[in-house]
Design an enzyme around this catalytic site. Structure first.
Site, PDB file in Angstrom:
ATOM      1  N   ASN A   1       0.890  -1.169   0.000  1.00 36.83           N
ATOM      2  CA  ASN A   1       0.000   0.000   0.000  1.00 36.83           C
ATOM      3  C   ASN A   1       0.925   1.215   0.000  1.00 36.83           C
ATOM      4  O   ASN A   1       1.639   1.454   0.984  1.00 36.83           O
ATOM      5  CB  ASN A   1      -0.846  -0.029   1.263  1.00 36.83           C
ATOM      6  CG  ASN A   1      -2.218   0.581   1.127  1.00 36.83           C
ATOM      7  OD1 ASN A   1      -2.955   0.639   2.101  1.00 36.83           O
ATOM      8  ND2 ASN A   1      -2.595   1.058  -0.049  1.00 36.83           N
TER       9      ASN A   1
ATOM     10  N   CYS B   1      -6.870   5.789   7.046  1.00 37.82           N
ATOM     11  CA  CYS B   1      -6.076   4.778   6.345  1.00 37.82           C
ATOM     12  C   CYS B   1      -5.147   4.107   7.347  1.00 37.82           C
ATOM     13  O   CYS B   1      -4.277   4.764   7.930  1.00 37.82           O
ATOM     14  CB  CYS B   1      -5.276   5.429   5.222  1.00 37.82           C
ATOM     15  SG  CYS B   1      -4.277   4.253   4.277  1.00 37.82           S
TER      16      CYS B   1
ATOM     17  N   GLU C   1     -10.445  -0.867  -2.934  1.00 38.14           N
ATOM     18  CA  GLU C   1     -10.460   0.327  -2.093  1.00 38.14           C
ATOM     19  C   GLU C   1     -11.202   1.487  -2.753  1.00 38.14           C
ATOM     20  O   GLU C   1     -10.883   1.901  -3.871  1.00 38.14           O
ATOM     21  CB  GLU C   1      -9.042   0.771  -1.754  1.00 38.14           C
ATOM     22  CG  GLU C   1      -8.423  -0.003  -0.606  1.00 38.14           C
ATOM     23  CD  GLU C   1      -7.333   0.789   0.094  1.00 38.14           C
ATOM     24  OE1 GLU C   1      -7.603   1.920   0.531  1.00 38.14           O
ATOM     25  OE2 GLU C   1      -6.216   0.250   0.190  1.00 38.14           O
TER      26      GLU C   1
ATOM     27  N   CYS D   1      -4.726  -3.365   2.530  1.00 32.60           N
ATOM     28  CA  CYS D   1      -5.554  -2.287   3.091  1.00 32.60           C
ATOM     29  C   CYS D   1      -5.630  -2.494   4.598  1.00 32.60           C
ATOM     30  O   CYS D   1      -6.210  -3.482   5.065  1.00 32.60           O
ATOM     31  CB  CYS D   1      -6.960  -2.303   2.472  1.00 32.60           C
ATOM     32  SG  CYS D   1      -8.113  -1.168   3.257  1.00 32.60           S
TER      33      CYS D   1
ATOM     34  N   THR E   1      -7.158  -0.880   7.238  1.00 27.67           N
ATOM     35  CA  THR E   1      -8.465  -0.912   7.913  1.00 27.67           C
ATOM     36  C   THR E   1      -9.281  -2.111   7.444  1.00 27.67           C
ATOM     37  O   THR E   1     -10.029  -2.710   8.224  1.00 27.67           O
ATOM     38  CB  THR E   1      -9.248   0.396   7.681  1.00 27.67           C
ATOM     39  OG1 THR E   1      -9.348   0.648   6.275  1.00 27.67           O
ATOM     40  CG2 THR E   1      -8.559   1.569   8.378  1.00 27.67           C
TER      41      THR E   1
END
Length: 256
Positions: free
Chosen positions: A13, A72, A186, A196, A198
């Site tokens: 990410n 994020c 996302e 990701c 979360t």
């Protein structure tokens, strides 16, 4: 005006990081989208500004690649690593996000992000849902690698049930040894990302309803993470930690 930047990634990410403590970089959606564009800019899933705060160590201002804002998890971990690089913090920190104050610490090249307490994810016939600072639709599947995450994720993200703001969409496979494999479409990036934070956290809490216990090992396309938590008698969760690496990739500057 030339702006220095750093590129960070947390299990794939990736983020453009800017030290904005002097307030020189504008909160401009068009500029942010151009910088995050992988063909005409630096290229990133999001852009993060480190700014001053009166009482906390710093404020993290996060933008998705399209210029929208949300919490994020991986971006927060990268922000902590960047703040450590800038010598704003040592091994522990409390900082501000769009979702309020968060705490984190650094140990053995990993960033431990303390997430907010959560209720048990809502359970539906085909999926779970949890908003842990960002909204997450969670589907358990048999073979996550074979899912068409872009097409299926976009269909759910833009479905009527999640209007007007949409949702992130996670496809989760339960594997051996208390491990889950997570793929995420996302919102704001409008594509699958390699990881990701979360979404991984939400998926781990939903997996607790399937019998998994803390700590849950996470496999994502971008690498491995871990989620630790305590589950209360009412099935809510406390003491939730998202744990994983955050690395500086390169630095440069661009003109705005």
């Amino acid at each position: 005006m030339s702006i220095p930047f750093y590129k960070y990634q947390g299990t794939g990410n990736d983020f453009v990081m800017i030290d904005n403590r002097k307030g020189l970089f504008p909160h401009n959606t068009a500029i942010i989208s151009k910088i995050c564009n992988r063909k005409f800019g630096v290229g990133a899933d999001g852009l993060i500004l480190i700014e001053n705060h009166d009482s906390l160590d710093f404020e993290m201002v996060y933008f998705n690649a399209d210029g929208s804002q949300s919490l994020c998890g991986n971006g927060s971990r990268c922000a902590v690593s960047f703040a450590h690089f800038l010598k704003i913090i040592k091994d522990e920190t409390k900082f501000l996000t769009i979702d309020g104050p968060y705490e984190a610490n650094l140990k053995h090249d990993l960033v431990y992000l303390h997430m907010r307490d959560q209720q048990c994810p809502e359970k539906f016939d085909t999926h779970y849902f949890l908003n842990n600072g960002s909204p997450h639709h969670i589907e358990f599947v048999n073979q996550a690698e074979k899912q068409d995450v872009y097409q299926q994720g976009a269909a759910v993200r833009y479905s009527d049930v999640y209007q007007p703001n949409g949702t992130n969409v996670n496809f989760v496979e339960i594997k051996e040894n208390n491990t889950i494999y997570v793929r995420t479409y996302e919102r704001g990036v409008e594509d699958e990302t390699l990881s990701c934070g979360t979404g991984i956290t939400a998926s781990a809490l939903a997996a607790a309803d399937k019998g998994l216990s803390s700590p849950v090992a996470i496999e994502a396309k971008g690498g491995k993470l871990e989620v630790r938590f305590e589950q209360k008698a009412d099935h809510s969760f406390t003491n939730i930690w998202l744990i994983g690496p955050a690395e500086q990739v390169f630095s440069g500057q661009f003109d705005i």
